[in-house]
Design a protein around this motif. Structure first.
Motif, PDB file in Angstrom:
ATOM      1  N   LEU A 116       0.830  -1.208   0.000  1.00 50.76           N
ATOM      2  CA  LEU A 116       0.000   0.000   0.000  1.00 50.76           C
ATOM      3  C   LEU A 116       0.865   1.259   0.000  1.00 50.76           C
ATOM      4  N   SER A 120       0.026   0.567  -4.457  1.00 55.43           N
ATOM      5  CA  SER A 120      -0.808  -0.476  -5.044  1.00 55.43           C
ATOM      6  C   SER A 120      -2.220  -0.399  -4.479  1.00 55.43           C
ATOM      7  N   ASN A 121      -3.169  -0.947  -5.224  1.00 55.07           N
ATOM      8  CA  ASN A 121      -4.550  -0.954  -4.733  1.00 55.07           C
ATOM      9  C   ASN A 121      -4.729  -2.064  -3.693  1.00 55.07           C
ATOM     10  N   TRP A 122      -5.880  -2.048  -3.050  1.00 62.07           N
ATOM     11  CA  TRP A 122      -6.150  -2.982  -1.964  1.00 62.07           C
ATOM     12  C   TRP A 122      -6.124  -4.430  -2.440  1.00 62.07           C
ATOM     13  N   ASP A 123      -6.708  -4.723  -3.597  1.00 65.95           N
ATOM     14  CA  ASP A 123      -6.752  -6.100  -4.096  1.00 65.95           C
ATOM     15  C   ASP A 123      -5.350  -6.661  -4.332  1.00 65.95           C
ATOM     16  N   LYS A 124      -4.494  -5.880  -4.978  1.00 61.47           N
ATOM     17  CA  LYS A 124      -3.132  -6.343  -5.224  1.00 61.47           C
ATOM     18  C   LYS A 124      -2.382  -6.508  -3.903  1.00 61.47           C
TER      19      LYS A 124
END
Length: 158
Positions: A116, A120-124
């Motif tokens: 994070l 990066s986004n939450w899913d990744k």
């Protein structure tokens, strides 16, 4: 003295095997130390050049594998250097911060936070965190196997 030596050797072997699961314990080093305890209390005569060379190579492989397998798990799931660092910090700090589940949650949360931080986004980030746990368990399996080999070789040699 021989009985005391064997007790210490067995305790060091147990600490070493526990160290494969709990990273704060000196796993491979405890097993390696047991060989010296055996030598000092009983005899160094069974151990020669090949014994020490093989055991030292296994210890070196364990140190390399410990970091590399964990990093592989993070990288395999798309993690960055920051998530590898976060996972490593989580492995060390997790058991202290969250006593019951810190061994699993530490690297997971550390990798997620690391990912994070780099944007990066939450899913990744969650996927990379899962990869850190896969790497942790893979590392444990490798450590258990190599440390068992060290102990088995010790008994074969004596």
């Amino acid at each position: 003295m021989e009985i005391a030596g064997w007790i210490i050797v067995i305790v060091l072997f147990a600490i070493g095997m526990a160290g494969a699961i709990f990273p704060i314990l000196p796993g491979a080093l405890a097993i390696y130390a047991a060989f010296f305890v055996y030598g000092f209390f009983i005899s160094f005569s069974p151990f020669g050049f090949w014994f020490w060379t093989i055991q030292t190579l296994i210890v070196a492989a364990l140190f390399i594998a410990d970091y590399a397998v964990n990093a592989w798990g993070v990288k395999r799931f798309g993690g960055s250097r920051a998530s590898v660092i976060g996972s490593t910090i989580g492995v060390i700090a997790g058991p202290f911060v969250i006593p019951a589940f810190g061994l699993i949650l530490g690297p997971l949360i550390g990798a997620i936070i690391g990912e994070l931080i780099v944007g990066s986004n939450w899913d990744k980030s969650l996927k990379v965190g899962f990869g850190s746990v896969v790497g942790l368990f893979s590392s444990m399996v490798v450590k258990i196997i190599l440390q068992l080999i060290m102990i088995i070789l010790f008994f074969i040699w004596i």
